[in-house]
Design a protein around this motif. Structure first.
Motif, PDB file in Angstrom:
ATOM      1  N   UNK A   1     -31.994 -25.232 -11.005  1.00  0.00           N
ATOM      2  CA  UNK A   1     -30.392 -24.859 -10.607  1.00  0.00           C
ATOM      3  C   UNK A   1     -30.898 -23.603  -9.610  1.00  0.00           C
ATOM      4  N   UNK A   2     -29.841 -23.198  -9.101  1.00  0.00           N
ATOM      5  CA  UNK A   2     -29.784 -21.875  -8.498  1.00  0.00           C
ATOM      6  C   UNK A   2     -28.541 -21.068  -9.048  1.00  0.00           C
ATOM      7  N   UNK A   3     -28.804 -19.785  -9.751  1.00  0.00           N
ATOM      8  CA  UNK A   3     -27.777 -19.088 -10.304  1.00  0.00           C
ATOM      9  C   UNK A   3     -26.818 -18.503  -9.401  1.00  0.00           C
ATOM     10  N   UNK A   4     -25.598 -18.239 -10.114  1.00  0.00           N
ATOM     11  CA  UNK A   4     -24.469 -17.943  -9.224  1.00  0.00           C
ATOM     12  C   UNK A   4     -24.695 -16.471  -8.593  1.00  0.00           C
ATOM     13  N   UNK A   5     -25.487 -15.786  -9.169  1.00  0.00           N
ATOM     14  CA  UNK A   5     -25.535 -14.175  -8.987  1.00  0.00           C
ATOM     15  C   UNK A   5     -26.965 -14.083  -8.134  1.00  0.00           C
ATOM     16  N   UNK A   6     -27.724 -15.162  -8.009  1.00  0.00           N
ATOM     17  CA  UNK A   6     -28.856 -15.238  -7.174  1.00  0.00           C
ATOM     18  C   UNK A   6     -29.268 -16.521  -6.647  1.00  0.00           C
ATOM     19  N   UNK A   7     -28.468 -16.825  -5.639  1.00  0.00           N
ATOM     20  CA  UNK A   7     -28.418 -18.180  -4.967  1.00  0.00           C
ATOM     21  C   UNK A   7     -29.541 -18.208  -4.457  1.00  0.00           C
ATOM     22  N   UNK A   8     -30.558 -17.320  -3.962  1.00  0.00           N
ATOM     23  CA  UNK A   8     -31.955 -17.763  -3.110  1.00  0.00           C
ATOM     24  C   UNK A   8     -32.852 -18.014  -4.215  1.00  0.00           C
TER      25      UNK A   8
ATOM     26  N   UNK B   1     -26.232 -12.320 -17.462  1.00  0.00           N
ATOM     27  CA  UNK B   1     -25.433 -12.090 -18.782  1.00  0.00           C
ATOM     28  C   UNK B   1     -26.418 -11.435 -19.517  1.00  0.00           C
ATOM     29  N   UNK B   2     -25.796 -10.243 -20.263  1.00  0.00           N
ATOM     30  CA  UNK B   2     -26.304  -9.386 -20.957  1.00  0.00           C
ATOM     31  C   UNK B   2     -26.729 -10.160 -22.370  1.00  0.00           C
ATOM     32  N   UNK B   3     -27.620 -10.058 -23.183  1.00  0.00           N
ATOM     33  CA  UNK B   3     -28.073 -10.618 -24.377  1.00  0.00           C
ATOM     34  C   UNK B   3     -26.936 -10.262 -25.600  1.00  0.00           C
ATOM     35  N   UNK B   4     -26.368  -9.100 -25.534  1.00  0.00           N
ATOM     36  CA  UNK B   4     -25.456  -8.843 -26.379  1.00  0.00           C
ATOM     37  C   UNK B   4     -24.056  -9.584 -26.276  1.00  0.00           C
ATOM     38  N   UNK B   5     -23.922 -10.109 -24.795  1.00  0.00           N
ATOM     39  CA  UNK B   5     -22.768 -11.143 -24.853  1.00  0.00           C
ATOM     40  C   UNK B   5     -22.993 -12.539 -25.100  1.00  0.00           C
ATOM     41  N   UNK B   6     -24.120 -12.911 -25.541  1.00  0.00           N
ATOM     42  CA  UNK B   6     -24.754 -14.323 -25.986  1.00  0.00           C
ATOM     43  C   UNK B   6     -24.768 -14.263 -27.484  1.00  0.00           C
ATOM     44  N   UNK B   7     -25.512 -13.207 -28.078  1.00  0.00           N
ATOM     45  CA  UNK B   7     -25.903 -13.287 -29.318  1.00  0.00           C
ATOM     46  C   UNK B   7     -24.585 -13.644 -30.280  1.00  0.00           C
ATOM     47  N   UNK B   8     -24.777 -14.519 -31.080  1.00  0.00           N
ATOM     48  CA  UNK B   8     -23.752 -14.897 -32.022  1.00  0.00           C
ATOM     49  C   UNK B   8     -22.548 -15.713 -31.550  1.00  0.00           C
TER      50      UNK B   8
ATOM     51  N   UNK C   1     -35.705 -16.484 -22.436  1.00  0.00           N
ATOM     52  CA  UNK C   1     -35.659 -17.173 -23.746  1.00  0.00           C
ATOM     53  C   UNK C   1     -34.345 -17.205 -24.656  1.00  0.00           C
ATOM     54  N   UNK C   2     -33.964 -18.315 -25.070  1.00  0.00           N
ATOM     55  CA  UNK C   2     -32.706 -18.276 -25.751  1.00  0.00           C
ATOM     56  C   UNK C   2     -33.171 -19.040 -27.215  1.00  0.00           C
ATOM     57  N   UNK C   3     -32.948 -18.770 -28.414  1.00  0.00           N
ATOM     58  CA  UNK C   3     -32.725 -19.293 -29.668  1.00  0.00           C
ATOM     59  C   UNK C   3     -31.568 -19.509 -30.375  1.00  0.00           C
ATOM     60  N   UNK C   4     -31.457 -20.986 -30.397  1.00  0.00           N
ATOM     61  CA  UNK C   4     -30.263 -21.135 -30.927  1.00  0.00           C
ATOM     62  C   UNK C   4     -30.303 -21.888 -32.230  1.00  0.00           C
ATOM     63  N   UNK C   5     -29.443 -21.638 -33.297  1.00  0.00           N
ATOM     64  CA  UNK C   5     -29.722 -22.453 -34.575  1.00  0.00           C
ATOM     65  C   UNK C   5     -29.152 -23.846 -34.338  1.00  0.00           C
TER      66      UNK C   5
ATOM     67  N   UNK D   1     -32.856 -12.546 -19.586  1.00  0.00           N
ATOM     68  CA  UNK D   1     -31.850 -13.652 -19.241  1.00  0.00           C
ATOM     69  C   UNK D   1     -30.684 -12.851 -18.198  1.00  0.00           C
ATOM     70  N   UNK D   2     -31.001 -11.629 -18.092  1.00  0.00           N
ATOM     71  CA  UNK D   2     -29.744 -10.789 -17.448  1.00  0.00           C
ATOM     72  C   UNK D   2     -29.865 -10.948 -15.921  1.00  0.00           C
ATOM     73  N   UNK D   3     -31.379 -11.200 -15.532  1.00  0.00           N
ATOM     74  CA  UNK D   3     -31.996 -11.495 -13.995  1.00  0.00           C
ATOM     75  C   UNK D   3     -31.630 -12.801 -13.650  1.00  0.00           C
ATOM     76  N   UNK D   4     -31.778 -13.770 -14.906  1.00  0.00           N
ATOM     77  CA  UNK D   4     -31.569 -15.183 -14.586  1.00  0.00           C
ATOM     78  C   UNK D   4     -30.036 -15.554 -14.235  1.00  0.00           C
ATOM     79  N   UNK D   5     -29.416 -15.278 -15.264  1.00  0.00           N
ATOM     80  CA  UNK D   5     -27.870 -15.943 -15.449  1.00  0.00           C
ATOM     81  C   UNK D   5     -26.766 -14.671 -15.123  1.00  0.00           C
TER      82      UNK D   5
END
Length: 617
Positions: A339-346, A298-305, A276-280, A292-296
């Motif tokens: 879509x199929x994520x780049x880190x897990x195309x299967x 990307x770590x949460x701290x790399x996204x927040x803010x 889940x991602x919440x955006x203002x 989100x790390x398993x899906x894309x």
């Protein structure tokens, strides 16, 4: 508020003014002494500079001669009888002293001879004995047209000092200075002494951290209005401070409640099985779940803010999240993007956006909720469902075609005894094949639906394995193979569903026969240790590629190997065998080497069987 101030606190300003007056007089006296010294030095420098040049020009010949040099120096020394004269000396053109007259305790300081013509005459300051300062005057002594040496005269630089003539001036200067200081002190005591009392009162209030104290206002003086204004401002500041403290307490309580609600909401969002991602409303991410790390990747701290453009590299996802599809209607989600994520195309991931509306203003959107769901199982299920229908259609179509063909031939050539026997045998084999497939399908369906009931009973393993082996031998399959069984008669009994376990063994033995080579061997054996029973089915057939070891237990899976494809099969025997073994809390493993054969191993834990039996009793 009455305060007892010390004598120093009351009279400190007076002492400071007195000290300032003294320092002022001392500074003026020092400046006067320096000025007197500089004036004296200016006069001496003018006199001695001219004297040295005159003597060097008029008596240069006598000073250059060794016989007349000493007499000339004495005459110059007595010509200018000055207490500050330190020495008179004659040096050669290299600066070496040839002759000199010195005052007691004085030495002629060494100094290089001037080289350039414009610097042949002048003065310079040199260091004397004991750190004294010497002002050295010099002029050239000519022999014909060449410089044969230099005449040098040194004068001690006097220290600044106050002469008796200056004492009266200093005294006259000190009187008005001290009078002015006294007047300033009187004015200070009259107008500004209350400031010390004010400072002391403020310090007392500050130390006590009491903003409700009262400041005493003096009864007279020009500072009364100032004190009244300060007291008013102080009262206002105290009221503001109390109100601010109350607001801070309220804000702290609000922040704690908000923090608790946020933590609870984040816990709920983290518990959701989806990422889940919440955006203002500006598109900045305010929350991202750890999934989100398993899906894309990307770590949460790399996204927040950050805005979506700063962390999302996939253009398709970026355009979908930034689109306005999610705001089409209140509470309505956007059409999902897969879509199929780049880190897990299967994997197959579905992303959906939901508008977040203000609870007080339903028409106002204050953010967006982005949900990433792993729909790989759903996609695979649909794919497997299509594969299942295709496999069933193919597996049913082939024997039905054979049955149809031989039935038609029987109608036309029914009188041919040999053909009739062949047709009957083929029809029997195809019917058996269809029955086996249908039974396997029914059993697998029951397993998957959870409707399979085990009829457990105490079974002698030797008798069960021998019975399964004899059934395979009586079926007439693999007549060109060699069969062997090695099962000890003393093996421990097991508590299992005899019919289901016989089906699993039959499927393994049938595969061992089907995928064997001519004159190969099929072996059924068993052994046990203190905790486990092992059942082995070995063959010397075509083997299984290691990359297919895991896939062979999937429904309808068959290897792409040509030798495997050349043999008939529907890919249900091994999946059914595994489900039967797992239903008995056992485990089935495979070991194989292409071209050399395969071994399937079934393991049953003795303890689990005993406990199961005790429970069911």
């Amino acid at each position: 508020m009455k305060l007892n101030l010390s004598f120093w606190e009351r009279e400190r300003a007076g002492f400071i003014l007195l000290l300032a007056a003294v320092l002022c007089v001392v500074a003026i006296s020092a400046m006067l002494a320096w000025a007197e010294r500089d004036a004296t030095m200016t006069g001496y420098r003018s006199q001695l500079s001219g004297l040295v040049r005159f003597v060097a020009g008029s008596e240069g010949r006598e000073l250059a001669g060794e016989a007349t040099r000493a007499e000339s120096l004495r005459r110059i020394w007595h010509l200018h009888d000055n207490a500050h004269i330190a020495y008179v000396a004659v040096t050669d053109s290299q600066g070496q002293v040839l002759a000199d007259l010195r005052a007691p305790g004085v030495a002629v300081p060494a100094a290089p001879a001037p080289i350039a013509p414009h610097s042949w005459a002048g003065d310079r300051e040199l260091a004397g004995v004991g750190g004294s300062r010497i002002l050295d005057f010099y002029a050239p002594l000519f022999q014909e047209t060449d410089v044969g040496g230099f005449l040098r005269m040194g004068m001690k630089v006097p220290e600044p000092a106050i002469v008796p003539e200056d004492t009266r001036f200093i005294a006259m200067l000190a009187v008005p200075v001290f009078l002015l200081c006294g007047l300033a002190w009187i004015l200070y005591r009259r107008e500004f002494s209350a400031f010390g009392t004010l400072r002391a009162q403020l310090e007392t209030l500050d130390d006590a951290a009491d903003f409700s104290g009262h400041i005493d206002i003096p009864e007279s003086g020009e500072s009364v209005k100032l004190f009244e204004k300060m007291s008013s401002l102080f009262d206002k500041a105290a009221n503001e401070a109390r109100e601010y403290a109350q607001r801070c307490e309220d804000l702290e309580v609000t922040m704690k409640i908000t923090g608790f609600k946020r933590a609870r909401l984040e816990s709920v969002l983290e518990a959701i099985p989806n990422a889940v991602i919440v955006m203002d409303e500006t598109g900045v991410c305010s929350f991202a779940s750890a999934k989100l790390e398993n899906v894309l990747g990307v770590l949460p701290e790399q996204i927040n803010g950050k805005k979506t453009q700063e962390w999302c590299e996939d253009q398709q996802i970026l355009e979908f999240i930034l689109s306005g599809e999610g705001r089409s209607a209140a509470g309505r989600a956007s059409e999902a993007l897969r879509f199929s994520p780049q880190n897990a195309p299967e994997k197959t991931i579905s992303v959906t956006t939901y508008p977040l509306y203000s609870p007080t203003h339903p028409e106002q959107v204050f953010g967006k909720l982005v949900v990433f769901s792993d729909v790989t199982a759903e996609v695979m299920a649909k794919h497997n469902e299509a594969d299942f229908v295709a496999h069933i259609s193919h597996e049913l179509k082939t024997p039905l075609n054979v049955l149809s063909m031989y039935s038609e031939e029987l109608l036309e050539e029914g009188e041919n005894e040999a053909f009739r026997v062949e047709a009957i045998n083929v029809i029997r084999d195809e019917v058996e094949r269809l029955a086996t497939m249908i039974n396997n399908l029914l059993n697998i369906t029951q397993f998957e639906m959870g409707s399979m009931n085990l009829d457990r009973q105490r079974v002698r393993l030797h008798e069960l394995l021998q019975d399964a082996f004899d059934n395979i031998m009586r079926s007439g399959k693999g007549q060109d193979l060699q069969f062997s069984i090695n099962v000890p008669k003393e093996m421990s009994p097991i508590f299992v569903d005899k019919d289901l376990l016989r089906i699993a063994l039959n499927n393994l033995l049938t595969n061992a026969i089907k995928y064997n080579r001519p004159n190969g061997t099929v072996e059924l054996s068993a052994e046990e240790d203190e905790d486990t029973i092992f059942i082995y089915v070995r063959d010397t057939g075509i083997g299984i590629d290691p990359k297919d070891w895991v896939k062979i237990f999937d429904k309808f899976y068959r290897s792409d190997d040509d030798e495997v494809r050349a043999r008939s099969g529907h890919g249900l025997g091994l999946p059914l065998a595994m489900q039967i073994v797992q239903l008995h809390h056992g485990k089935i493993d495979v070991e194989s080497e292409p071209g050399k054969g395969t071994q399937f191993t079934i393991q049953f834990n003795k303890q689990s069987g005993i406990l199961r039996r005790a429970t069911e009793k």
